[in-house]
Design a protein around this motif. Structure first.
Motif, short mmCIF file in Angstrom:
data_model
loop_
_atom_site.label_atom_id
_atom_site.label_comp_id
_atom_site.label_asym_id
_atom_site.label_seq_id
_atom_site.Cartn_x
_atom_site.Cartn_y
_atom_site.Cartn_z
N UNK A 71 9.53 10.95 -10.14
CA UNK A 71 9.03 11.30 -12.34
C UNK A 71 10.04 10.15 -12.87
N UNK A 72 9.68 8.98 -13.15
CA UNK A 72 10.65 8.16 -13.44
C UNK A 72 11.10 7.69 -15.31
N UNK A 73 11.74 7.40 -15.99
CA UNK A 73 11.95 7.07 -17.75
C UNK A 73 11.60 8.19 -18.33
N UNK A 74 12.09 9.01 -17.86
CA UNK A 74 12.61 10.12 -19.02
C UNK A 74 13.21 9.86 -19.71
N UNK A 75 13.38 11.37 -20.99
CA UNK A 75 14.79 11.58 -21.60
C UNK A 75 15.50 12.03 -20.90
N UNK A 76 17.06 11.37 -22.33
CA UNK A 76 18.30 11.48 -20.95
C UNK A 76 18.82 13.10 -21.71
N UNK A 77 19.58 13.99 -20.63
CA UNK A 77 19.85 15.21 -20.69
C UNK A 77 19.11 15.99 -21.66
N UNK A 78 17.83 16.13 -20.32
CA UNK A 78 16.78 16.96 -21.37
C UNK A 78 16.43 18.09 -19.95
N UNK A 79 15.89 19.01 -20.20
CA UNK A 79 15.47 19.48 -19.06
C UNK A 79 14.25 20.05 -19.07
N UNK A 80 13.76 19.32 -17.57
CA UNK A 80 11.94 19.00 -17.39
C UNK A 80 11.84 20.28 -16.42
N UNK A 81 10.50 21.14 -16.61
CA UNK A 81 9.96 22.20 -15.36
C UNK A 81 8.50 21.41 -14.94
N UNK A 82 8.93 21.57 -13.74
CA UNK A 82 7.37 21.23 -13.00
C UNK A 82 6.61 22.82 -11.47
N UNK A 83 5.02 21.93 -11.67
CA UNK A 83 4.72 23.19 -11.05
C UNK A 83 3.82 22.14 -10.45
N UNK A 84 3.27 23.12 -9.13
CA UNK A 84 2.55 21.63 -8.49
C UNK A 84 1.30 22.83 -8.05
N UNK A 85 0.26 22.22 -8.15
CA UNK A 85 -1.44 22.83 -8.15
C UNK A 85 -2.06 22.03 -6.80
N UNK A 86 -2.91 22.43 -5.45
CA UNK A 86 -3.00 21.89 -4.74
C UNK A 86 -4.79 22.02 -4.35
N UNK A 87 -5.17 21.07 -4.68
CA UNK A 87 -6.72 20.28 -5.06
C UNK A 87 -7.85 19.92 -3.47
N UNK A 88 -8.39 20.62 -3.40
CA UNK A 88 -9.38 19.52 -2.37
C UNK A 88 -10.82 18.61 -2.30
N UNK A 89 -11.76 18.63 -1.70
CA UNK A 89 -12.36 17.05 -2.16
C UNK A 89 -13.49 18.24 -3.14
N UNK A 90 -13.99 19.49 -2.86
CA UNK A 90 -15.09 20.38 -3.70
C UNK A 90 -14.49 20.68 -4.93
N UNK A 91 -12.96 19.66 -5.49
CA UNK A 91 -12.55 19.90 -6.79
C UNK A 91 -11.89 21.21 -6.67
N UNK A 92 -11.58 22.43 -5.91
CA UNK A 92 -11.08 23.89 -5.99
C UNK A 92 -9.61 23.55 -6.03
N UNK A 93 -8.99 24.14 -7.53
CA UNK A 93 -7.62 24.14 -7.27
C UNK A 93 -6.76 25.93 -7.30
N UNK A 94 -5.33 25.69 -6.26
CA UNK A 94 -5.02 26.58 -6.23
C UNK A 94 -4.17 26.94 -7.37
#
Length: 1005
Positions: free
Chosen positions: A322-345
């Motif tokens: 993830x590039x081009x972010x603001x300086x000295x800023x806190x960020x939080x990330x979560x990740x979900x998985x998706x299958x071919x049928x569109x089901x999301x974890x």
């Protein structure tokens, strides 16, 4: 239309007797009869053609057939209306009289036409299909037309006909039409080409077959144009009921492959071990793959924090930058998985990172995005080319032993600053692309060349300077209209593994024997190749790599026990003291566990090449994602292409499934589709023999890597690699795909067919190996070109940082005249000319190219070149030097430097020499050929002869001008004769040429 030629199977067994017709169709002879039979004389019957047209080609409401029987008149425009035949097809039956074919076009009755790109369709008799421009012999609607209402059917009896429902998967073959040619057991074969199969669902064709009283049938399949699948000469045996035929396997009593699939309602598991690490105003996110019953297709990364609100990004791997972010800023990330049928974890646990200050470097660049064939390549070992900043010079642990110290010649001497300073020198020679050796942080005892990668995410600081970062080099080159091709390594890391993936810990004891080697551990000190550890005084500090105590999770056998052997110095040697593939020191999931035994064998993709090259398990998703994430960084920086080191040591399936699509995806995402189309990937598929196919091994031949797979393999990459290796070796060299993409059709350029291109071009190893003599290189190049997807993209050089012609370990020493002749061939024949730094002055000719640390670099082909380009040079355009002083001015006056300057001028001015197809048809002469490139308003046609004379016949009439001398010839009878220009010289007669290009030089005159 350009077709890929395939080996024609001998015949469907027991059915086919003779070949006839220009399409090579095979004619059936009934069993037990002579071929052909003598028929009684009868009145000549009128010939008919039933033309089937695929309605999905144009999606018209109405379809008309406008035609002319051979030798007859055309119908009145718009022709005759076609009628509905079956789903997605219309048809028209035409009476031809005694004619044996017809010319045809199609239209919608309102002025919109399909006339085969202006050539009309040439059709024969019988049932003919026209689908997306492809003509085939088939009835796609056989058995599907409506029939009268049937009378009541009596109750079935044991004598009722048996039926077979046959599904055939030909998607890997690329056929647009499929026929099944069959014989019920004890019965007769259908007439060739058999009966048409109907498209059933994506990738499958279907046919119901009435077997009568038979319980099975023999079958072969074809595309209606003479290309067969007859189960490798054995035919297929198919029983009653539903059967599928896929990849030469018959599955009896199969489930319907086109039946509605059971809906996938199960979501993937949530991704785990999500980590986020900030670097300036960028955050690198990694996570472990999620699991799913049918497979994960992508991930959704959600970012929160900063002023931009919530941002969701789709990612194809388990790495996201993830590039081009603001300086000295806190960020939080979560990740979900998706299958071919569109089901999301469910979302993963959150990972947080806080950015720092924005680096004082330019923003990411953008590739130039033009056709790579326009750009001749200058190849430099960055660390040996030119020194712009002495403060980043480093000698390493072998500085004294190698003899470099005595020459005051540290291995890391050249840098990006030095290359930036001499971009005008390279441009003055006429080159518009520079291939640089790998830029990632290396780690070994002798790593200046860049092929011992340690941190793939970090540019080696020994190459960078203030104001001369890698990004600065890319931007500076682009500002001058020059491309940067980055050498990349996917096959291996250094012996110390890959930082962020796995780094081995070795046994080491700082006793009286080994304290000189094992540096004292310095908490907080991190190796970067440049920074000197104050305690040891070394930039090649190794205190982070060793341990006397057995580390947690150690898998190395007999940790720390004496082996019974001694080092060269007489010191005790211990187990696990040195990285090795067979010690158990490296995890199997990430690194291979063996030494290579056969360079043309299967183990060449799964074993170590050298102790300094830890072989990555590239079939592992974790390894794939680590490398994809790393090289995405350099794509984002705007490099114009990748030269791929040791490409042959990774299975083609892995390239085609993982790495090549990932490159295209990232370039498209960051820079657009046109940039992705011209992002140039060329691989090193090392074959040091003169064979067209490397010792008969297709899997180890350069051209093999330019093709997509032609069938499906196991979903597991490791299994797929073995399946592909075995399958293609069994197919052999005679059954590999071929192409006409490099060849003219007479004098005519034709649109190349890249539909089966893998995404990887290659270095032309066969020409390289034969450049001891230019004519040999020319002859061997021509002989190989039908087996590449498109040889006009081949990278062609005489010698390199590894070898000279005929696997010579010395830099080319054939003489100045021979060099000039080689260059004249490379710059006018198909492919992209490439020059290894210094060859423009025969630098280090006859010297050993590489002897490692056993001799000084100054005595090798990798010597420092900066002394020859010292001074100042400015350039107004490619091949145009405005001013030069000092040693560089002397270098530019050397005969080969002047020769390559003018060759680049000529090549740059004539599109046919850059991108044209070629032919030697109708030409008498040694190295003589014609080339043409046609696109839009550009039509460039050139006649070339090198060193010797030539006579060209059957060429277009008109005025030809020699780009070398300005000589003008008028051709009125299709013939042009050219006298021998002399060794290294050439003639380039251009149809409607503008005159002489450049000034006469030492060879071009």
């Amino acid at each position: 239309m350009t077709r890929t030629r395939r080996r024609l199977p001998a015949r469907p067994v027991a059915a086919l007797a003779a070949a006839a017709g220009v399409l090579g169709l095979v004619v059936a002879t009934p069993p037990g009869e002579a071929s052909p039979r003598t028929a009684p004389v009868a009145a000549a019957a009128e010939n008919t053609t039933t033309v089937f047209y695929w309605t999905k080609t144009k999606n018209w409401t109405l379809h008309n057939l406008h035609y002319a029987p051979d030798g007859g008149s055309w119908t009145t425009v718009p022709g005759v209306a076609m009628e509905a035949a079956c789903t997605d097809w219309v048809k028209k039956t035409v009476t031809l009289g005694t004619a044996t074919g017809l010319q045809a076009t199609f239209n919608n009755g309102s002025g919109t036409w399909d006339n085969n790109g202006g050539k009309n369709y040439a059709l024969g008799t019988g049932s003919i299909t026209v689908k997306d421009g492809v003509v085939a012999h088939s009835d796609p609607c056989a058995g599907t037309e409506p029939t009268p209402t049937p009378t009541p059917t009596p109750t079935p009896t044991p004598t009722d006909s048996a039926r077979a429902t046959v599904y055939y998967s030909g998607e890997a073959l690329g056929w647009s039409t499929v026929n099944v040619h069959y014989q019920p057991a004890g019965g007769a074969w259908t007439t060739v080409p058999g009966v048409g199969m109907q498209a059933a669902c994506t990738g499958w064709w279907k046919r119901e077959v009435d077997l009568g009283s038979a319980a099975s049938l023999k079958a072969a399949f074809n595309n209606g144009n003479g290309t067969w699948d007859n189960n490798r000469g054995s035919d297929y045996t198919i029983g009653t009921g539903v059967s599928t035929v896929r990849n030469n396997v018959v599955t009896a009593n199969a489930s319907d492959p086109c039946a509605a699939a059971v809906p996938d309602t199960q979501a993937p598991s949530a991704p785990t071990r999500v980590t986020a690490a900030a670097d300036g105003v960028s955050v690198l996110l990694t996570w472990d793959p999620a699991t799913d019953d049918r497979g994960v297709t992508k991930y959704q990364v959600t970012r929160s924090g900063g002023s931009g609100g919530t941002v969701v990004t789709d990612v194809g791997s388990t790495v996201f930058s993830d590039t081009g972010l603001a300086e000295r800023t806190a960020y939080s990330y979560t990740v979900k998985a998706v299958d071919a049928a569109g089901n999301v974890s469910p979302a993963s646990a959150a990972a947080a990172a806080t950015t720092g200050d924005k680096p004082q470097t330019p923003s990411a660049g953008k590739p130039l995005g033009t056709d790579p064939r326009k750009d001749p390549i200058y190849f430099v070992l960055t660390a040996r080319f030119n020194d712009g900043d002495a403060s980043n010079n480093r000698g390493g642990g072998q500085h004294t032993k190698s003899g470099n110290a005595a020459n005051e010649d540290p291995m890391f001497r050249g840098d990006f600053k030095g290359l930036i300073q001499k971009l005008d020198y390279v441009k003055g020679l006429g080159f518009s692309a520079i291939w640089v050796t790998p830029v990632v942080l290396n780690r070994s005892d002798y790593d200046y060349h860049g092929y011992h990668g340690y941190d793939f995410y970090k540019v080696d600081p020994r190459l960078e300077s203030a104001g001369a970062s890698y990004q600065d080099l890319i931007d500076a080159a682009h500002a001058k209209g020059m491309k940067i091709y980055q050498d990349v390594v996917y096959n291996h890391s250094s012996r110390w593994g890959a930082k962020g993936l796995f780094t081995p810990t070795v046994y080491g004891v700082r006793d009286s024997q080994w304290s000189w080697y094992y540096d004292e551990k310095q908490p907080g000190f991190e190796y970067d190749g440049l920074t000197v550890d104050a305690k040891s005084g070394k930039s090649y500090y190794n205190g982070d790599l060793w341990s006397t105590a057995e580390p947690t999770g150690n898998t190395c056998v007999n940790w720390g026990k004496p082996t019974g052997g001694k080092s060269a110095e007489g010191y005790t040697v211990y187990n696990c003291q040195w990285p090795s593939p067979t010690s158990g020191m490296f995890p199997k999931a990430l690194f291979h566990q063996c030494w290579i035994g056969n360079w043309e064998g299967e183990d060449s993709r799964s074993c170590w090449l050298h102790e300094d090259l830890a072989d990555l398990n590239t079939e592992s998703p974790a390894v794939q994602n680590h490398l994809i994430g790393a090289y995405n960084k350099y794509i984002d920086m705007g490099v114009d292409g990748f030269r791929v080191d040791t490409a042959v040591h990774i299975p083609r399936t892995t390239w085609n499934r993982r790495f090549l699509p990932a490159i295209q995806e990232r370039v498209t995402q960051r820079h657009g589709a046109e940039a992705a189309k011209n992002f140039f990937v060329f691989g090193e598929v090392a074959a040091f023999v003169n064979d067209k196919w490397n010792r008969g091994s297709v899997n180890h031949s350069a051209q093999f890597y330019t093709w997509k797979e032609r069938k499906e393999y196991d979903a597991d990459d490791t299994k797929a690699a073995l399946e592909m290796y075995d399958y293609e070796q069994q197919q052999g060299t005679g059954s590999q795909p071929t192409s006409t993409n490099a060849f003219l059709n007479g004098n005519t350029y034709h649109a190349p067919d890249h539909s089966r291109f893998s995404g990887m071009n290659v270095i032309d190893m066969r020409m390289h190996m034969n450049f001891g003599d230019a004519y040999n290189a020319f002859s061997n190049g021509k002989d190989s070109d039908d087996s590449y997807n498109d040889a006009t993209y081949n990278v062609v050089y005489v010698d390199s940082h590894d070898y000279g012609p005929n696997k010579s370990s010395e830099r080319y020493t054939g003489g100045t005249d021979a060099w000039a002749e080689n260059m004249s061939l490379m710059w006018t024949f198909r492919g992209i000319p490439t020059l290894y730094y210094g060859s423009e002055i025969e630098f280090q000719k006859g010297k050993k190219i590489d002897c490692g640390p056993s001799c000084p670099l100054a005595t090798t082909g990798r010597a420092y070149f900066g002394d020859h380009v010292a001074g100042s040079v400015t350039t107004s355009d490619f091949s145009q030097v405005s001013s030069a002083s000092g040693a560089v001015a002397t270098t530019l006056q050397q005969p080969l430097a002047q020769h390559v300057q003018r060759l680049n001028q000529i090549r740059r001015a004539i599109p046919a020499l850059q991108m044209g197809q070629y032919s030697t048809e109708g030409i008498q002469g040694g190295m003589a050929f014609k080339r043409r490139y046609t696109s839009g308003s550009t039509d460039s046609f050139a006649l070339v002869t090198i060193s010797g004379g030539a006579t060209y016949t059957g060429i277009p009439n008109g005025t030809y001008t020699d780009a070398v001398t300005g000589d003008v010839r008028t051709v009125s009878n299709g013939t042009l004769s050219v006298g021998a220009p002399g060794k290294g010289n050439l003639r380039v007669y251009v149809l409607n040429g503008t005159g002489r290009i450049g000034a006469p030089g030492p060879y071009l005159k």
